[in-house]
Design a protein around this motif. Structure first.
Motif, PDB file in Angstrom:
ATOM      1  N   TYR A  32     -18.329  10.863   3.181  1.00 17.76           N
ATOM      2  CA  TYR A  32     -18.248  11.589   1.864  1.00 17.76           C
ATOM      3  C   TYR A  32     -17.789  10.783   0.777  1.00 17.76           C
ATOM      4  O   TYR A  32     -18.300  10.499  -0.126  1.00 17.76           O
ATOM      5  CB  TYR A  32     -17.654  12.905   2.279  1.00 17.76           C
ATOM      6  N   GLU A  33     -16.666  10.137   1.108  1.00 15.19           N
ATOM      7  CA  GLU A  33     -15.601   9.340   0.340  1.00 15.19           C
ATOM      8  C   GLU A  33     -16.464   7.895  -0.228  1.00 15.19           C
ATOM      9  O   GLU A  33     -16.538   7.669  -1.092  1.00 15.19           O
ATOM     10  CB  GLU A  33     -14.430   9.003   0.939  1.00 15.19           C
ATOM     11  N   HIS A  36     -19.239   8.891  -2.260  1.00 19.01           N
ATOM     12  CA  HIS A  36     -18.773   9.094  -3.546  1.00 19.01           C
ATOM     13  C   HIS A  36     -18.617   7.912  -4.480  1.00 19.01           C
ATOM     14  O   HIS A  36     -18.698   7.634  -5.504  1.00 19.01           O
ATOM     15  CB  HIS A  36     -17.476  10.040  -3.518  1.00 19.01           C
ATOM     16  N   LYS A  37     -18.027   6.699  -3.691  1.00 21.89           N
ATOM     17  CA  LYS A  37     -17.580   5.592  -4.486  1.00 21.89           C
ATOM     18  C   LYS A  37     -18.768   4.605  -4.838  1.00 21.89           C
ATOM     19  O   LYS A  37     -18.708   4.036  -6.058  1.00 21.89           O
ATOM     20  CB  LYS A  37     -16.828   4.612  -3.338  1.00 21.89           C
ATOM     21  N   PRO A  41     -21.080   9.205 -11.341  1.00 26.71           N
ATOM     22  CA  PRO A  41     -20.798  10.458 -11.518  1.00 26.71           C
ATOM     23  C   PRO A  41     -21.866  11.522 -11.660  1.00 26.71           C
ATOM     24  O   PRO A  41     -21.798  12.675 -10.942  1.00 26.71           O
ATOM     25  CB  PRO A  41     -19.897  10.713 -13.001  1.00 26.71           C
ATOM     26  N   TRP A  44     -23.591  11.568  -8.119  1.00 28.79           N
ATOM     27  CA  TRP A  44     -22.681  12.450  -7.127  1.00 28.79           C
ATOM     28  C   TRP A  44     -22.528  13.777  -7.587  1.00 28.79           C
ATOM     29  O   TRP A  44     -22.527  14.766  -6.563  1.00 28.79           O
ATOM     30  CB  TRP A  44     -21.241  11.603  -7.556  1.00 28.79           C
ATOM     31  N   GLY A  45     -22.330  14.325  -8.736  1.00 31.46           N
ATOM     32  CA  GLY A  45     -22.397  15.805  -9.081  1.00 31.46           C
ATOM     33  C   GLY A  45     -23.487  16.620  -8.687  1.00 31.46           C
ATOM     34  O   GLY A  45     -23.278  17.612  -8.040  1.00 31.46           O
ATOM     35  N   ALA A  48     -23.586  16.224  -4.223  1.00 29.00           N
ATOM     36  CA  ALA A  48     -22.375  16.631  -3.804  1.00 29.00           C
ATOM     37  C   ALA A  48     -21.788  18.308  -4.136  1.00 29.00           C
ATOM     38  O   ALA A  48     -21.526  18.940  -3.542  1.00 29.00           O
ATOM     39  CB  ALA A  48     -21.111  15.868  -3.829  1.00 29.00           C
ATOM     40  N   ARG A 376     -26.960  16.657   3.397  1.00 29.66           N
ATOM     41  CA  ARG A 376     -26.226  15.805   2.783  1.00 29.66           C
ATOM     42  C   ARG A 376     -25.704  14.540   3.603  1.00 29.66           C
ATOM     43  O   ARG A 376     -25.814  13.336   3.012  1.00 29.66           O
ATOM     44  CB  ARG A 376     -24.875  16.542   2.251  1.00 29.66           C
ATOM     45  N   PHE A 380     -25.944  10.575   2.079  1.00 30.59           N
ATOM     46  CA  PHE A 380     -24.829  10.079   1.899  1.00 30.59           C
ATOM     47  C   PHE A 380     -25.166   8.667   2.605  1.00 30.59           C
ATOM     48  O   PHE A 380     -24.740   7.308   1.765  1.00 30.59           O
ATOM     49  CB  PHE A 380     -23.536  10.451   2.444  1.00 30.59           C
TER      50      PHE A 380
END
Ligand SMILES: Cc1cc2nc3c(=O)[nH]c(=O)nc-3n(C[C@H](O)[C@H](O)[C@H](O)COP(=O)(O)O)c2cc1C
Ligand SMILES: O=C(O)C(=O)c1ccccc1
Length: 426
Positions: A32-33, A36-37, A41, A44-45, A48, A376, A380
């Motif tokens: 997940y992290e 995100h990287k 944004p 990701w928004g 996630a 998800r 990812f």
């Protein structure tokens, strides 16, 4: 797929021994992290994020803690077949790629990357109505690998019918009708970003490749209704109308020439999507349109499952859309526990929402699911490393399921049952 646990585990240890760490982390939280990287944004928004305060999403994952696995010893578990039979067709495992729209947001190769992973693992995709690639193109890329189709039932029946019949003609094995998203949920991260991918023309490839949709878009242009094109770009409207009338979506090249994207397609999509008036009675139409088995995705209580069976559906999709629709809703795994008792094996149950690893899959199967949709996690993986990333995540989920079966004393997917977990007292 049988024996995948030891193979994947062996590969990871062997690589690690020579100093190669996997690009896509194995651990669900680190996955997940890492995703995100690498994502913007906005993207990701969208992927996630869930509805409201994300309470249903959190509840989905927390629910798995309430059904601990009870391992059994000294049972011969040297063979652990993974195969299942669904709607009269054999599958290599109980896993499927969940329908996920707007994949181009996670990776430019979108469905073609996932098709590669699907082929390699023989894990079917469920193609989304909000896809980034026309279903016929994906079907071709999949070759002999089986796939299902997910329908968003448009408020124009002729369009819904066309989508369903295209899917059947392209070779889909099952029709999954998603009921919980007749409108977009209250997605705070997207609202804060003011971001709706469809408004940018993303995730509407099933529509812009559809003859019925193209006629609707052309009619919209010729009637001059609404903002078929932004006023400052009159030529776009004319071009779009022309292209639509000749039945050819100019998609990619017109997208490059003009920004924002073809407004007629976008507005027509926004016109035809919402479908809040559907009722149980409408299901009869589907039977006239297709001979595919029908699964209703989004069933969350025993009573709706019973009504679905009364209406003759072929399968129940227990799901709350990953918590993306209702905030503060019931955890999908709790729905499954109740629904599978009601269904009593009469039809297959396809479960999703909250699965993060192979142990979660084991629990869902123990509570009555016949197959599961992974959402998800592979998305990812796709964002981090394209086809390879999606493949790695799914292979590891299969591998962990295999090892969990073995270590819990269960000799194959068909042997997983309620006795494999402890169900909390009511
Ligand atoms: C970005 C995103 C897009 C999705 N698009 C669709 C879709 O087009 N059709 C559909 O039926 N479900 C869609 N879903 C829901 C998934 O099929 C599935 O129900 C959900 O991801 C399960 O929750 P989980 O990912 O938390 O396990 C989407 C989910 C995400 C995260
Ligand atoms: O974002 C989603 O979860 C999704 O499936 C969707 C599709 C179309 C419109 C709104 C939401």
């Amino acid at each position: 797929m049988d024996g995948i646990g030891r193979r994947e585990q062996g590969l990871l240890y062997a690589r690690g021994t020579y100093g190669h760490k996997p690009k896509v982390p194995v651990d669900a939280d680190r996955l997940y992290e890492a995703a995100h990287k690498v994502m913007s944004p906005k993207a990701w928004g969208y992927v996630a994020g869930s509805a409201g305060r994300n309470r249903t999403d959190k509840a989905n994952q927390a629910a798995f803690e309430r059904y601990p696995i009870v391992p059994r010893m000294l049972r011969d578990v040297s063979k652990r077949p993974m195969g299942v039979s669904l709607f009269g067709v054999d599958y290599a495992s109980p896993l499927l790629f969940a329908p996920i729209g707007v994949l181009e947001m996670a990776h430019p190769e979108a469905e073609s990357a996932v098709a590669k992973a699907s082929r390699e693992l023989d894990i079917p995709m469920v193609l989304s109505t909000q896809g980034s690639t026309p279903m016929e193109t994906v079907a071709k890329a999949l070759g002999p690998t089986k796939f299902w189709y997910q329908l968003y039932w448009s408020n124009v029946d002729a369009l819904a019918k066309s989508l369903v019949q295209r899917a059947e003609a392209a070779g889909a094995k099952v029709l999954v009708v998603t009921l919980d998203t007749h409108a977009m949920g209250w997605r705070c991260m997207d609202l804060d970003e003011g971001f709706l991918p469809f408004a940018l023309g993303q995730g509407i490839a099933q529509y812009t490749s559809d003859p019925v949709f193209l006629q609707l878009a052309a009619a919209r242009v010729s009637s001059g209704k609404g903002s078929a094109a932004p006023p400052q770009r009159p030529t776009l409207s004319a071009l779009w109308g022309l292209a639509s009338i000749v039945g050819h979506y100019p998609g990619k090249w017109i997208d490059k020439l003009f920004s924002p994207l073809p407004q007629a397609a976008v507005h027509s999509f926004l016109d035809v999507f919402p479908c809040p008036h559907l009722t149980w009675k409408d299901l009869a139409k589907l039977r006239e349109w297709t001979s595919l088995p029908i699964v209703l995705k989004g069933i969350q209580c025993a009573e709706d499952a019973r009504t679905a069976l009364e209406h003759g559906v072929d399968g129940i999709g227990v799901s709350n859309h990953g918590g993306r629709q209702v905030d503060g809703g019931i955890a999908a795994l709790d729905s499954l526990e109740e629904i599978s008792r009601e269904v009593g094996g009469k039809v297959p149950i396809i479960f999703d929402s909250g699965i993060r690893n192979g142990a979660d899959v084991f629990k869902a199967l123990a509570l009555g699911a016949d197959a599961v949709l992974i959402g998800r996690p592979w998305l990812f993986g796709l964002a981090i490393d394209g086809a390879q990333g999606a493949r790695d995540v799914m292979a590891r989920i299969a591998a962990e399921l295999d090892l969990t079966m073995g270590l819990a004393g269960v000799a194959g997917v068909r042997e997983i049952n309620r006795e494999c977990v402890r169900i909390p007292k009511a």
